[in-house]
Design a protein around this motif. Structure first.
Motif, PDB file in Angstrom:
ATOM      1  N   ARG A 226       1.055  -1.289  -0.259  1.00 53.41           N
ATOM      2  CA  ARG A 226      -0.253   0.246   0.181  1.00 53.41           C
ATOM      3  C   ARG A 226       0.954   0.872   0.377  1.00 53.41           C
ATOM      4  NH1 ARG A 226      -0.767   2.643   4.483  1.00 53.41           N
ATOM      5  NH2 ARG A 226      -1.058   1.167   5.592  1.00 53.41           N
ATOM      6  N   THR A 227       2.111   1.683   1.026  1.00 56.77           N
ATOM      7  CA  THR A 227       2.812   2.866   1.217  1.00 56.77           C
ATOM      8  C   THR A 227       3.638   2.976  -0.143  1.00 56.77           C
ATOM      9  OG1 THR A 227       4.271   1.682   2.308  1.00 56.77           O
ATOM     10  CG2 THR A 227       2.884   2.544   3.784  1.00 56.77           C
ATOM     11  N   ARG A 228       3.915   2.018  -0.861  1.00 53.99           N
ATOM     12  CA  ARG A 228       4.709   2.753  -1.708  1.00 53.99           C
ATOM     13  C   ARG A 228       4.011   2.886  -2.914  1.00 53.99           C
ATOM     14  NH1 ARG A 228       7.282  -3.048  -1.434  1.00 53.99           N
ATOM     15  NH2 ARG A 228       5.800  -4.102  -2.233  1.00 53.99           N
ATOM     16  N   HIS A 229       2.588   2.730  -2.890  1.00 50.74           N
ATOM     17  CA  HIS A 229       1.750   3.442  -4.258  1.00 50.74           C
ATOM     18  C   HIS A 229       0.536   4.372  -3.878  1.00 50.74           C
ATOM     19  CE1 HIS A 229       3.632   0.440  -6.397  1.00 50.74           C
ATOM     20  NE2 HIS A 229       3.508  -0.391  -5.485  1.00 50.74           N
ATOM     21  N   MET A 230       0.565   4.287  -2.173  1.00 50.21           N
ATOM     22  CA  MET A 230      -0.626   5.464  -1.435  1.00 50.21           C
ATOM     23  C   MET A 230      -0.047   6.106  -0.774  1.00 50.21           C
ATOM     24  SD  MET A 230      -3.774   4.018  -0.792  1.00 50.21           S
ATOM     25  CE  MET A 230      -4.256   2.904  -1.907  1.00 50.21           C
ATOM     26  N   ALA A 231      -0.343   7.299  -1.050  1.00 49.52           N
ATOM     27  CA  ALA A 231      -0.663   8.247   0.779  1.00 49.52           C
ATOM     28  C   ALA A 231      -1.271   8.155   1.770  1.00 49.52           C
ATOM     29  CB  ALA A 231       0.691   9.874   0.241  1.00 49.52           C
ATOM     30  N   GLY A 232      -0.713   8.299   3.245  1.00 44.57           N
ATOM     31  CA  GLY A 232      -1.904   8.576   3.790  1.00 44.57           C
ATOM     32  C   GLY A 232      -1.810   8.131   4.773  1.00 44.57           C
ATOM     33  N   ASP A 233      -2.932   7.889   6.298  1.00 47.47           N
ATOM     34  CA  ASP A 233      -2.349   8.438   7.603  1.00 47.47           C
ATOM     35  C   ASP A 233      -3.182   7.245   8.189  1.00 47.47           C
ATOM     36  OD1 ASP A 233      -0.851  10.801   7.588  1.00 47.47           O
ATOM     37  OD2 ASP A 233      -3.259  11.726   6.554  1.00 47.47           O
ATOM     38  N   ILE A 234      -2.246   6.709   8.912  1.00 53.43           N
ATOM     39  CA  ILE A 234      -3.493   5.553  10.129  1.00 53.43           C
ATOM     40  C   ILE A 234      -3.053   5.324  11.158  1.00 53.43           C
ATOM     41  CG2 ILE A 234      -3.108   3.176  10.614  1.00 53.43           C
ATOM     42  CD1 ILE A 234      -3.475   3.155   7.338  1.00 53.43           C
ATOM     43  N   LEU A 235      -4.494   5.406  11.837  1.00 54.87           N
ATOM     44  CA  LEU A 235      -4.532   5.415  13.775  1.00 54.87           C
ATOM     45  C   LEU A 235      -4.735   4.245  14.338  1.00 54.87           C
ATOM     46  CD1 LEU A 235      -7.425   7.320  15.326  1.00 54.87           C
ATOM     47  CD2 LEU A 235      -6.260   8.916  13.344  1.00 54.87           C
ATOM     48  N   LEU A 236      -4.994   3.754  15.264  1.00 54.55           N
ATOM     49  CA  LEU A 236      -5.430   3.020  15.783  1.00 54.55           C
ATOM     50  C   LEU A 236      -6.025   3.801  17.661  1.00 54.55           C
ATOM     51  CD1 LEU A 236      -2.896   0.126  16.516  1.00 54.55           C
ATOM     52  CD2 LEU A 236      -4.610   0.508  15.119  1.00 54.55           C
ATOM     53  N   ILE A 237      -7.646   3.838  17.333  1.00 51.81           N
ATOM     54  CA  ILE A 237      -7.669   4.412  18.915  1.00 51.81           C
ATOM     55  C   ILE A 237      -9.185   3.505  19.188  1.00 51.81           C
ATOM     56  CG2 ILE A 237      -9.174   5.799  16.818  1.00 51.81           C
ATOM     57  CD1 ILE A 237      -9.646   8.265  17.867  1.00 51.81           C
ATOM     58  N   ASP A 238      -9.672   4.380  20.535  1.00 54.10           N
ATOM     59  CA  ASP A 238     -10.675   3.738  21.352  1.00 54.10           C
ATOM     60  C   ASP A 238     -11.655   3.919  20.508  1.00 54.10           C
ATOM     61  OD1 ASP A 238      -9.446   1.673  22.957  1.00 54.10           O
ATOM     62  OD2 ASP A 238      -8.677   3.577  24.074  1.00 54.10           O
ATOM     63  N   GLY A 239     -12.867   3.362  20.919  1.00 53.28           N
ATOM     64  CA  GLY A 239     -14.251   3.824  21.056  1.00 53.28           C
ATOM     65  C   GLY A 239     -14.643   4.422  22.193  1.00 53.28           C
ATOM     66  N   VAL A 240     -15.809   4.697  22.227  1.00 47.92           N
ATOM     67  CA  VAL A 240     -16.717   4.608  23.943  1.00 47.92           C
ATOM     68  C   VAL A 240     -16.610   3.762  24.513  1.00 47.92           C
ATOM     69  CG1 VAL A 240     -16.649   7.498  23.231  1.00 47.92           C
ATOM     70  CG2 VAL A 240     -18.953   5.767  22.703  1.00 47.92           C
ATOM     71  N   ALA A 241     -16.976   3.769  25.956  1.00 48.70           N
ATOM     72  CA  ALA A 241     -17.850   2.797  26.231  1.00 48.70           C
ATOM     73  C   ALA A 241     -19.125   2.811  26.107  1.00 48.70           C
ATOM     74  CB  ALA A 241     -17.563   3.020  27.443  1.00 48.70           C
TER      75      ALA A 241
END
Length: 115
Positions: free
Chosen positions: A83-98
């Motif tokens: 993916r990264t060789r051909h597509m720029a982007g941002d990835i993040l991991l995040i908690d949802g709400v309870a």
């Protein structure tokens, strides 16, 4: 608590074969961690505020630990360069709400905590 992997991706007009291979193989990396696509690159139909020129990806997981373990897994690490060789982007991991989350209670706590 549910957690999410969010991708803010900027795909090229014509996807590269490696990106298509990434797409074909990613679900197998998610399955052991309970990951499932909630949104996969759909164009924004209505931008109500600001601007949006990216493709949004949202993947749900049972917990942040599951999301981390998936992202750090050998199987997914092997796919990332496709993916990264051909597509720029941002990835993040995040908690949802309870369950039962109340934004008014959060606002009240923030008011109380102000100097």
């Amino acid at each position: 608590m549910t957690a999410y992997a969010l991708g803010n991706l900027r795909p090229p007009a014509v996807p590269h074969d490696e990106v298509l291979s990434y797409m074909e193989r990613i679900q197998a990396t998610l399955d052991p961690y309970g990951g499932r696509f909630l949104v996969h690159g759909a164009p924004a139909r209505e931008v109500r505020e600001g601007t949006w020129d990216a493709a949004l990806v949202i993947i749900g997981f049972p917990s942040l630990d599951h999301a981390r373990d998936w992202y750090d897994s050998d199987a997914y690490q092997e796919l990332i360069p496709l993916r990264t060789r051909h597509m720029a982007g941002d990835i993040l991991l995040i908690d949802g709400v309870a369950p039962g989350y109340d934004p008014a209670a959060t606002a009240a706590a923030l008011r109380t905590a102000r100097p």
